[in-house]
Design an enzyme around this catalytic site. Structure first.
Site, PDB file in Angstrom:
ATOM      1  N   GLY A 105       1.162  -1.039  -0.276  1.00 27.56           N
ATOM      2  CA  GLY A 105       0.272   0.004   0.409  1.00 27.56           C
ATOM      3  C   GLY A 105       1.009   1.644   0.123  1.00 27.56           C
ATOM      4  O   GLY A 105       1.858   1.454  -0.440  1.00 27.56           O
ATOM      5  N   ASP A 131      -7.433  -0.776   1.717  1.00 29.73           N
ATOM      6  CA  ASP A 131      -8.556   0.252   1.874  1.00 29.73           C
ATOM      7  C   ASP A 131      -8.110   1.333   0.020  1.00 29.73           C
ATOM      8  O   ASP A 131      -8.961   1.823   0.273  1.00 29.73           O
ATOM      9  CB  ASP A 131      -7.258   1.534   2.680  1.00 29.73           C
ATOM     10  CG  ASP A 131      -7.043   0.901   4.291  1.00 29.73           C
ATOM     11  OD1 ASP A 131      -7.661  -0.111   5.010  1.00 29.73           O
ATOM     12  OD2 ASP A 131      -5.657   1.001   4.755  1.00 29.73           O
ATOM     13  N   ARG A 175      -9.163   3.802   7.669  1.00 31.39           N
ATOM     14  CA  ARG A 175      -8.511   5.037   8.612  1.00 31.39           C
ATOM     15  C   ARG A 175      -8.701   5.973   8.183  1.00 31.39           C
ATOM     16  O   ARG A 175      -9.355   7.563   8.453  1.00 31.39           O
ATOM     17  CB  ARG A 175      -7.214   4.583   9.491  1.00 31.39           C
ATOM     18  CG  ARG A 175      -6.813   6.231  10.805  1.00 31.39           C
ATOM     19  CD  ARG A 175      -5.666   5.674  11.071  1.00 31.39           C
ATOM     20  NE  ARG A 175      -4.600   5.743  10.587  1.00 31.39           N
ATOM     21  CZ  ARG A 175      -3.796   4.879  10.481  1.00 31.39           C
ATOM     22  NH1 ARG A 175      -3.918   4.082  11.629  1.00 31.39           N
ATOM     23  NH2 ARG A 175      -2.918   4.525   9.963  1.00 31.39           N
ATOM     24  N   LEU A 256     -10.428  -9.561  10.972  1.00 30.43           N
ATOM     25  CA  LEU A 256     -11.183 -10.496  10.414  1.00 30.43           C
ATOM     26  C   LEU A 256     -11.726  -9.855   8.801  1.00 30.43           C
ATOM     27  O   LEU A 256     -11.652 -11.222   7.452  1.00 30.43           O
ATOM     28  CB  LEU A 256     -12.624  -9.928  11.052  1.00 30.43           C
ATOM     29  CG  LEU A 256     -13.642 -11.298  10.389  1.00 30.43           C
ATOM     30  CD1 LEU A 256     -13.819 -11.908  10.754  1.00 30.43           C
ATOM     31  CD2 LEU A 256     -15.157 -10.820  10.363  1.00 30.43           C
TER      32      LEU A 256
END
Length: 325
Positions: A105, A131, A175, A256
Site C-alpha cells: 500500500g 483500503d 482510517r 477479520l
C-alpha cells in the site's frame, strides 16, 4: 544501462487478499519471458537480512486461491534508515536483482520510491491494500474481497440488531479513506456511514437519529471508518449520552476483514497487474505502480500513486442518504 535478467518480489505492509495471486503472476510471467525470479521474505526486512530464495513455477503452484502472502510481510522501520537501505542495496547487488516488484500500500510505495531515488534501482509497484486509497488505479488488490467480507458480517449483525431493536455501530478499516465504509454501507443496506471524507459532527448525528431512528426505525446499522479519536466506540458513547432511550452496541471487525480467500475479481486484478509489472520492466519503465483505469493497464509514477487525494465520489453519500429513509 545494464540489461535486467533477475526480478525480485516482496510483499510489504498490511496483507491483502490477492497478494498470492500477484506473486504467482509476476513469477510465472517473469519466467515465461526469460527472467530469473527471486522471492524476498518478510518485506523490506528480507532485503536487509538477505532472506531471499530462487523462485520457480512450482513455488507458486496452488496459491492463487489463498489469502495472506506466502512471502510473509512486515512494516520495516529499519528500511527507512540509511543503514537499512545500504544493507538492502547490498542484497540487491549480491543477487543481481535488476528490478524490484513491491506489492503493498501507501507506505510500501513510499519506501520503493525513496529507495529507487537514492540507489537508482528499478522499482515497480503493485497496488496491494484493502483500503483502495492508492491514486491512479480504480481498485486495489484486496479491496473487493474485504468489501464482501464486511457485507457478510453486517448481514449477520443486522439479524440481531432487528431482533433486539438495537443501534449497531460497526467499525471497519480505512482510517484515511472511506471507500470500504461507504460502499459496504450501501451494499448491506446500512442506515449511515461515517467516513474521513465526510466526518459527522454533532448536528449531523442528531439529524441522522431523527431521520433514521425516531420516525420509522428502532434498529439500524451505522458503518464507521476506524479512527483513533472518532471510531465506533466514540459515536456509540455519544448516542448513549445524547439519546439515552436507545440500546446501542459496537462491533469492531478488525483483522477479520483482511483474511479469507480472494474473490474472483481480486484474483483477476492481481493477475493482470502482475503480468503488467513484467511487461513494464521489459518496456524499460522505472519507478511506476501498475494500476487499472477504465479496465486498461496504466503506469502511474510512484510519486503520484501515494497522493492522499484519491477522488471520492460524493454521489455515494447522496445514494446512501436517499436509500436509508
Amino acid at each position: 544501462m545494464k540489461k535486467i535478467t533477475t526480478i525480485g518480489i516482496l510483499t510489504s505492509g498490511g496483507d491483502a487478499p490477492g497478494m498470492n495471486a500477484a506473486i504467482r503472476a509476476v513469477t510465472r510471467s517473469g519466467i515465461c519471458n526469460g527472467f530469473k525470479i527471486k522471492g524476498i521474505f518478510k518485506g523490506f526486512d528480507g532485503l536487509i537480512n538477505d532472506d531471499v530464495k530462487d523462485f520457480t513455477t512450482e513455488n507458486v503452484s496452488g496459491i492463487i486461491m489463498s489469502g495472506g502472502t506466502i512471502l510473509k510481510t512486515a512494516r520495516s522501520m529499519e528500511f527507512f534508515t540509511e543503514e537499512g537501505k545500504n544493507k538492502a542495496y547490498e542484497t540487491i547487488m549480491k543477487h543481481d536483482i535488476g528490478a524490484l516488484v513491491v506489492i503493498g500500500g501507501n507506505g510500501s510505495m513510499t519506501g520503493a520510491m525513496e529507495f529507487a531515488k537514492e540507489y537508482d534501482v528499478c522499482c515497480i509497484g503493485l497496488p496491494g491494500t484493502i483500503d483502495n486509497d492508492l491514486y491512479g488505479t480504480d481498485l486495489t488488490i484486496g479491496y473487493d474481497t474485504t468489501l464482501n467480507t464486511i457485507v457478510e458480517c453486517v448481514d449477520r449483525i443486522r439479524d440481531t440488531a432487528q431482533s433486539h431493536e438495537r443501534i449497531f455501530f460497526v467499525e471497519v478499516m480505512g482510517r484515511d479513506a472511506g471507500f470500504l465504509a461507504q460502499n459496504s454501507a450501501i451494499a448491506s443496506g446500512a442506515e449511515a456511514a461515517i467516513i474521513p471524507e465526510d466526518r459527522t459532527d454533532v448536528d449531523q448525528l442528531g439529524q441522522f437519529m431523527e431521520r433514521g431512528i425516531r420516525k420509522s426505525k428502532r434498529s439500524c446499522i451505522v458503518i464507521v471508518s476506524e479512527s483513533p479519536k472518532c471510531g465506533a466506540l466514540y459515536y456509540a458513547e455519544r448516542v448513549k449520552k445524547e439519546f439515552p432511550g436507545y440500546d446501542v452496541r459496537v462491533s469492531i471487525l478488525g483483522h477479520l476483514q483482511r483474511g479469507g480467500r480472494p474473490s474472483a475479481h481480486d484474483r483477476i486484478l492481481a493477475s493482470r497487474t502482475g503480468v503488467g509489472a513484467v511487461e513494464a520492466i521489459m518496456q524499460g519503465q522505472r519507478n511506476v505502480m501498475i494500476g487499472i483505469k477504465n479496465n486498461e493497464i496504466t503506469y502511474v509514477p510512484l510519486s503520484e500513486a501515494i497522493r492522499s487525494d484519491k477522488p471520492f465520489d460524493k454521489q455515494l453519500i447522496k445514494v446512501l442518504n436517499e436509500l436509508s429513509i
